[in-house]
Design a protein around this motif. Structure first.
Motif, PDB file in Angstrom:
ATOM      1  N   PRO A  61      -3.823   1.633 -11.865  1.00  0.00           N
ATOM      2  CA  PRO A  61      -4.861   0.697 -11.413  1.00  0.00           C
ATOM      3  C   PRO A  61      -5.670   1.282 -10.264  1.00  0.00           C
ATOM      4  N   THR A  62      -6.826   0.691 -10.034  1.00  0.00           N
ATOM      5  CA  THR A  62      -7.638   1.077  -8.886  1.00  0.00           C
ATOM      6  C   THR A  62      -7.349   0.131  -7.722  1.00  0.00           C
ATOM      7  N   PHE A  63      -7.650   0.588  -6.514  1.00  0.00           N
ATOM      8  CA  PHE A  63      -7.348  -0.175  -5.302  1.00  0.00           C
ATOM      9  C   PHE A  63      -8.554  -0.211  -4.377  1.00  0.00           C
ATOM     10  N   VAL A  64      -8.601  -1.232  -3.555  1.00  0.00           N
ATOM     11  CA  VAL A  64      -9.630  -1.358  -2.533  1.00  0.00           C
ATOM     12  C   VAL A  64      -8.950  -1.697  -1.209  1.00  0.00           C
ATOM     13  N   ARG A  65      -9.683  -1.493  -0.122  1.00  0.00           N
ATOM     14  CA  ARG A  65      -9.147  -1.821   1.196  1.00  0.00           C
ATOM     15  C   ARG A  65      -8.885  -3.317   1.306  1.00  0.00           C
ATOM     16  N   ALA A  66      -7.738  -3.655   1.876  1.00  0.00           N
ATOM     17  CA  ALA A  66      -7.395  -5.068   2.024  1.00  0.00           C
ATOM     18  C   ALA A  66      -8.424  -5.802   2.869  1.00  0.00           C
ATOM     19  N   LEU A  83       5.684   2.304   0.757  1.00  0.00           N
ATOM     20  CA  LEU A  83       6.412   3.469   0.262  1.00  0.00           C
ATOM     21  C   LEU A  83       5.643   4.740   0.593  1.00  0.00           C
ATOM     22  N   GLY A  84       6.357   5.726   1.124  1.00  0.00           N
ATOM     23  CA  GLY A  84       5.742   7.014   1.416  1.00  0.00           C
ATOM     24  C   GLY A  84       4.560   6.917   2.361  1.00  0.00           C
ATOM     25  N   GLY A  85       4.645   5.977   3.321  1.00  0.00           N
ATOM     26  CA  GLY A  85       3.570   5.825   4.290  1.00  0.00           C
ATOM     27  C   GLY A  85       2.386   5.039   3.775  1.00  0.00           C
ATOM     28  N   GLN A  86       2.480   4.500   2.571  1.00  0.00           N
ATOM     29  CA  GLN A  86       1.402   3.693   1.996  1.00  0.00           C
ATOM     30  C   GLN A  86       1.830   2.241   1.895  1.00  0.00           C
ATOM     31  N   ALA A  87       0.858   1.349   2.040  1.00  0.00           N
ATOM     32  CA  ALA A  87       1.101  -0.085   1.884  1.00  0.00           C
ATOM     33  C   ALA A  87       0.163  -0.606   0.808  1.00  0.00           C
ATOM     34  N   ARG A  88       0.746  -1.201  -0.244  1.00  0.00           N
ATOM     35  CA  ARG A  88      -0.066  -1.710  -1.352  1.00  0.00           C
ATOM     36  C   ARG A  88       0.348  -3.136  -1.691  1.00  0.00           C
ATOM     37  N   ALA A  89      -0.653  -3.926  -2.068  1.00  0.00           N
ATOM     38  CA  ALA A  89      -0.417  -5.308  -2.480  1.00  0.00           C
ATOM     39  C   ALA A  89      -0.846  -5.464  -3.939  1.00  0.00           C
ATOM     40  N   TYR A  90       0.004  -6.120  -4.716  1.00  0.00           N
ATOM     41  CA  TYR A  90      -0.257  -6.374  -6.128  1.00  0.00           C
ATOM     42  C   TYR A  90      -0.326  -7.892  -6.308  1.00  0.00           C
ATOM     43  N   GLU A 193      -5.768  -2.148   6.883  1.00  0.00           N
ATOM     44  CA  GLU A 193      -6.250  -0.906   6.286  1.00  0.00           C
ATOM     45  C   GLU A 193      -5.416  -0.496   5.076  1.00  0.00           C
ATOM     46  N   GLY A 194      -4.523  -1.377   4.656  1.00  0.00           N
ATOM     47  CA  GLY A 194      -3.760  -1.119   3.443  1.00  0.00           C
ATOM     48  C   GLY A 194      -4.637  -1.335   2.217  1.00  0.00           C
ATOM     49  N   PHE A 195      -4.013  -1.198   1.047  1.00  0.00           N
ATOM     50  CA  PHE A 195      -4.770  -1.290  -0.191  1.00  0.00           C
ATOM     51  C   PHE A 195      -4.237  -2.429  -1.067  1.00  0.00           C
ATOM     52  N   VAL A 196      -5.164  -3.037  -1.796  1.00  0.00           N
ATOM     53  CA  VAL A 196      -4.814  -4.097  -2.727  1.00  0.00           C
ATOM     54  C   VAL A 196      -5.366  -3.719  -4.095  1.00  0.00           C
TER      55      VAL A 196
END
Length: 321
Positions: A61-66, A83-90, A193-196
Motif C-alpha cells: 500500500p501507499t502511505f501519507v504523513r499522518a 517497527l524498525g524505527g517506523q510508525a505506521r497506522a492502518y 510525522e508518522g505514516f498512515v
C-alpha cells in the motif's frame, strides 16, 4: 416472506455442512494439499459468503504523513505498528473491507490483519523458514474466524492463532509482532510525522460499517461452538496475551492491571468499529496497551470472548476475583 434469523442460520449451517469437504473445494483450490490438515473435522470450516479473494487483500500500500491526512474521524480505530524505527497506522475503515495488508516495515515483511467477526487484529511476520509469503482472504471461516491463505502454496492459515491448518505448511506458525488498536487521534498525537495507509483504489464505502450492531448481538455469525464460561457475553471484548484473557470490562474499571508478568493499560477514546453505521460514531470501547515489566510492547489481541474460548478452551480467564 421473511425467514426468521434462527431458521435462516440453521439452513445455512446445514447447507455448509453438506459441502464441508475438500471434494467441493478442489475446483477453486487446485494447488491446496488437502491430504495435510490439523482440522479434526472438515465440518468446522464454513463458507463466510465471499469466494476466494472475494474480499481483496492489499499488497504494497501507499502511505501519507499522518499530520496531513484528512477524512478520518478522531475516534476511529487504527492498527498501529512501530517497527524498525517506523510508525505506521492502518485504519480499520480500510481493513474492514480488505482484512489483510501485505506490507514491508523497517525491512520486515508483515501481514496486518483484521477479522471483523472476531474483532481480532493481529500483525504477523510473513517469513516462514526463510520464505516470504503473501496472504489473501480465503472466504472460509472456522469458529467464525477468518481463514487466510498464502499465495505460494495455497495453504490455509487460521488468523486468530497464526497457524497453518490445511496444506503443505500445516503446523507452521507465524511470528506475531507487537501492534495495537488505538484511536486515530492517539496515533497522530504521538506520531505526527508518522505514516498512515492511504485510501485504497477500490470502490468501497470506506468509513461505513457493514457489520452494524454486530458487537451488540447475542450470538456470533456462523458459530455453533460452546459459549464462554463465567457468564461472559459471547461478544464481550477480552484482551488475550498468550493463553490468558482479561475481560475489557475489568480493565476499563481498573485503568491498569499488573499481573502474570504483563502491564495492561486502558484509556477511553476509541470507537467500536462494529457498532453504528459509521465507524467514527461507534460507542467508546477504549484503547489497550500491553507491555512487559520493562515497558516493551507485547503481542496481544483484543478479541471477542467466544473466539478466545473456541481457540483456547483451556485458557486462563483473568477475572481478578
Amino acid at each position: 416472506m421473511r425467514i426468521p434469523v434462527l431458521s435462516f442460520l440453521i439452513t445455512v449451517l446445514i447447507a455448509a455442512s453438506a459441502m464441508a469437504s475438500p471434494e467441493f473445494w478442489r475446483h477453486e483450490w487446485s494447488q491446496t494439499n488437502f491430504e495435510k490438515s490439523s482440522v479434526p473435522n472438515w465440518v468446522e470450516i464454513l463458507s463466510g459468503g465471499p469466494p476466494k479473494d472475494g474480499i481483496p487483500a492489499l499488497s504494497d500500500p501507499t502511505f501519507v504523513r499522518a499530520s496531513g491526512k484528512t477524512g478520518i474521524d478522531p475516534t476511529e480505530p487504527v492498527i498501529t505498528l512501530e517497527l524498525g524505527g517506523q510508525a505506521r497506522a492502518y485504519p480499520i475503515r480500510y481493513l474492514t473491507w480488505h482484512e489483510i495488508v501485505n506490507d514491508v516495515v523497517g525491512g520486515v515483511p508483515v501481514a496486518v490483519t483484521f477479522c471483523p467477526l472476531c474483532n481480532s487484529a493481529l500483525t504477523f511476520d510473513r517469513r516462514v523458514n526463510g520464505r516470504v509469503l503473501s496472504f489473501g482472504v480465503s472466504g472460509k471461516l472456522r469458529n467464525s474466524d477468518m481463514i487466510m491463505y498464502d499465495r505460494e502454496t495455497e495453504s490455509w492459515w487460521q488468523q486468530a492463532i497464526g497457524e497453518a491448518i490445511v496444506g503443505d505448511l500445516t503446523g507452521a506458525e507465524l511470528d506475531t509482532l507487537p501492534s495495537w488498536m488505538e484511536s486515530w487521534a492517539e496515533f497522530v498525537a504521538r506520531h505526527p510525522e508518522g505514516f498512515v495507509m492511504a485510501e485504497p483504489g477500490y470502490n468501497r464505502d470506506y468509513g461505513r460499517n457493514p457489520y452494524q450492531g454486530y458487537d451488540s448481538s447475542t450470538r456470533p455469525f456462523l458459530y455453533s461452538g460452546e459459549m464462554p464460561p463465567h457468564g461472559i457475553d459471547a461478544l464481550a471484548r477480552v484482551v488475550r496475551v498468550g493463553d490468558r484473557a482479561w475481560p475489557m470490562e475489568r480493565l476499563a474499571r481498573a485503568g491498569e492491571v499488573r499481573e502474570a508478568g504483563v502491564v495492561i493499560s486502558w484509556r477511553a477514546g476509541q470507537a467500536s468499529a462494529l457498532d453504528t453505521a459509521q465507524i467514527g460514531r461507534g460507542r467508546d470501547v477504549g484503547s489497550i496497551r500491553v507491555r512487559d515489566g520493562q515497558g516493551r510492547d507485547l503481542p496481544h489481541d483484543v478479541m471477542f470472548a467466544f473466539a478466545y474460548h473456541a481457540f483456547w478452551p483451556d485458557g486462563d480467564w483473568m477475572l481478578g476475583n
